[in-house]
Design an enzyme around this catalytic site. Structure first.
Site, mmCIF file in Angstrom:
data_model
loop_
_atom_site.group_PDB
_atom_site.id
_atom_site.type_symbol
_atom_site.label_atom_id
_atom_site.label_comp_id
_atom_site.label_asym_id
_atom_site.label_seq_id
_atom_site.Cartn_x
_atom_site.Cartn_y
_atom_site.Cartn_z
ATOM 1 N N GLU A 15 -4.717 -12.193 -7.583
ATOM 2 C CA GLU A 15 -4.515 -11.470 -6.468
ATOM 3 C C GLU A 15 -4.944 -12.240 -6.016
ATOM 4 O O GLU A 15 -5.587 -13.404 -5.413
ATOM 5 C CB GLU A 15 -5.432 -9.894 -6.382
ATOM 6 N N ASP A 37 -12.889 -7.066 -10.322
ATOM 7 C CA ASP A 37 -13.909 -8.368 -9.267
ATOM 8 C C ASP A 37 -14.452 -9.025 -9.395
ATOM 9 O O ASP A 37 -16.035 -8.198 -9.889
ATOM 10 C CB ASP A 37 -13.810 -7.244 -7.721
ATOM 11 N N LYS A 40 0.781 -0.862 0.199
ATOM 12 C CA LYS A 40 -0.031 -0.341 0.025
ATOM 13 C C LYS A 40 0.576 1.125 0.491
ATOM 14 O O LYS A 40 1.910 1.015 0.694
ATOM 15 C CB LYS A 40 -0.621 0.203 1.060
ATOM 16 N N GLU A 86 -1.008 0.730 -8.743
ATOM 17 C CA GLU A 86 -2.555 0.711 -8.752
ATOM 18 C C GLU A 86 -3.309 1.646 -8.103
ATOM 19 O O GLU A 86 -3.390 2.249 -7.604
ATOM 20 C CB GLU A 86 -2.399 -0.617 -8.235
ATOM 21 N N GLU A 106 -11.169 -1.947 -9.676
ATOM 22 C CA GLU A 106 -11.652 -2.156 -9.272
ATOM 23 C C GLU A 106 -12.582 -1.899 -8.548
ATOM 24 O O GLU A 106 -13.985 -2.134 -8.003
ATOM 25 C CB GLU A 106 -10.854 -2.875 -7.396
ATOM 26 N N ASP A 140 -0.140 0.117 -4.591
ATOM 27 C CA ASP A 140 -1.768 0.201 -4.452
ATOM 28 C C ASP A 140 -1.982 1.418 -3.457
ATOM 29 O O ASP A 140 -1.775 1.608 -2.874
ATOM 30 C CB ASP A 140 -2.687 -0.834 -4.307
ATOM 31 N N HIS A 198 -9.589 -8.536 -9.555
ATOM 32 C CA HIS A 198 -8.806 -7.968 -8.265
ATOM 33 C C HIS A 198 -9.893 -9.053 -7.614
ATOM 34 O O HIS A 198 -10.818 -8.972 -7.611
ATOM 35 C CB HIS A 198 -9.690 -6.637 -8.553
#
Ligand SMILES: [Mg+2]
Length: 386
Positions: A329, A269, A166, A220, A246, A194, A296
């Site tokens: 993922e 997703d 992150k 991301e 996502e 991300d 995702h």
């Protein structure tokens, strides 16, 4: 084969170690699963991604329109649900409810026909898949840097070829942690970042320029999901591949993402963007725009298995003899709902997944844990993103 029951379940469990990312802290996991039962007793499991109580409401809304339909006619059922909700929810929760029921239908269909979902989708074009580890969230631990280093060591030892961290805490902090994890992961494990849309275009570009030399796998959700111009300008001005999607729903959301040249890698997703039926359409659209897809996934082994079967069927784009395996993922953060409730046939060995051959998704649910984590028994906050 008629559908005779659709039963949603909302599950929740507090975490032992709360964590945070660019948007908020969270201290629990919460999920909505659905069981679709057919007249001969065959059943399939599905999962929705997003606020679980609201997804359950969506599933309850669709239930009377789907009961009595033939489970083998998944596209027809998809359209029934879509047309019933389109006027009120062209993106968002209704789509997650459609996704959950749709995934359960694919699972049931596979069990009925004694075939894995990958074969039902059209066949396994990619027998080996590389999962990447999603982790490196932040905690209030006084030993955070040591904890992150230990986590990097675990991923290396497990043979992961890529891992995602992150960012979005502010440019200076981000650069510090990216350099730290790059040092611990080394050159053999690709590092992706991300921000969960924490930045505007200028901030995202500034971060890119500071870390481009570190061979970042992708950035991301660098900017707001509606900032298509920001996305495309960033793509033009950095060497780091840009990923996102996502927060997009259905083929129509991804069409916007592709038309605006926003991303190199699209991340639908499957549990939110319309299920496996719509994911096939999104994949066709992505291939026509020459974009990669890495779904995702942030849920139980139902979500992970759906992603594995889907990715196994993706076209090679472009095709070549020596190429990288497609990725999925694999969330490695604490999640008892994933680890206790769902049993699965997927083996992760040395950073690779062989596509399972079990009928359906190859997942079942442990009834004892389903009851244990039922929402009636566990208070909690809402879940979120990876
Ligand atoms: Mg993300």
């Amino acid at each position: 084969m008629k559908i005779i029951d659709i039963q949603p379940y909302v599950l929740s469990q507090d975490l032992e170690t709360p964590f945070y990312f660019s948007q908020w802290h969270y201290a629990s996991r919460k999920i909505c699963l659905v069981k679709v039962t057919l007249e001969d007793g065959t059943y399939g499991w599905g999962e929705g991604y997003g606020p679980a109580d609201m997804i359950k409401t969506g599933i309850d809304f669709f239930k009377p329109f789907v009961l009595g339909e033939n489970a083998l006619e998944n596209e027809k059922i998809w359209q029934i649900m879509y047309l019933r909700s389109m006027d009120f929810g062209r993106s968002g929760i209704f789509n997650a409810a459609i996704s959950a029921i749709d995934i359960a239908l694919w699972d049931a269909k596979g069990k009925l026909l004694n075939l894995p979902v990958s074969v039902l989708l059209g066949g396994v074009k990619n027998p080996v898949i590389h999962p990447y580890a999603t982790g490196f969230y932040f905690t209030d631990s006084p030993t955070l840097e040591e904890d992150l280093a230990k986590e990097a060591k675990i991923y290396k030892e497990l043979g992961f070829k890529a891992a995602k961290m992150k960012v979005g805490l502010g440019i200076e902090k981000d650069v510090h942690y990216v350099e730290l994890l790059k040092k611990h992961l080394g050159d053999d494990v690709k590092l992706m970042i991300d921000s969960n849309h924490a930045y505007n275009y200028r901030e995202a570009l500034k971060l890119c320029k500071r870390i481009e030399h570190l061979d970042i796998g992708w950035f991301e959700e660098p900017v707001h999901p509606e900032d298509y111009k920001g996305y495309s300008k960033l793509r033009e001005n950095t060497t780091i591949p840009i990923a996102g999607g996502e927060c997009e729903y259905l083929r129509h959301g991804f069409k916007r993402l592709f038309e605006t040249e926003s991303v190199d890698i699209a991340q639908p997703d499957i549990c939110a963007s319309g299920g496996l039926t719509e994911a096939k359409r999104i994949a066709a659209l992505a291939s026509s725009y020459h974009k990669d897809i890495v779904p995702h996934s942030w849920g139980t082994w139902i979500a992970i298995s759906a992603a594995v079967h889907f990715v196994s069927n993706l076209d090679q784009n472009p095709g070549r003899m020596f190429r990288n395996a497609p990725m999925i993922e694999l969330d490695r953060t604490e999640n008892p709902l994933r680890d206790d409730v769902t049993k699965h046939s997927i083996q992760v060995n040395n950073g690779e997944i062989q596509v399972p051959t079990t009928p359906g998704l190859g997942v079942d649910v442990n009834q004892e844990f389903l009851e244990k984590y039922s929402i009636d028994k566990n208070a909690s906050t809402e879940p979120l993103w990876s």
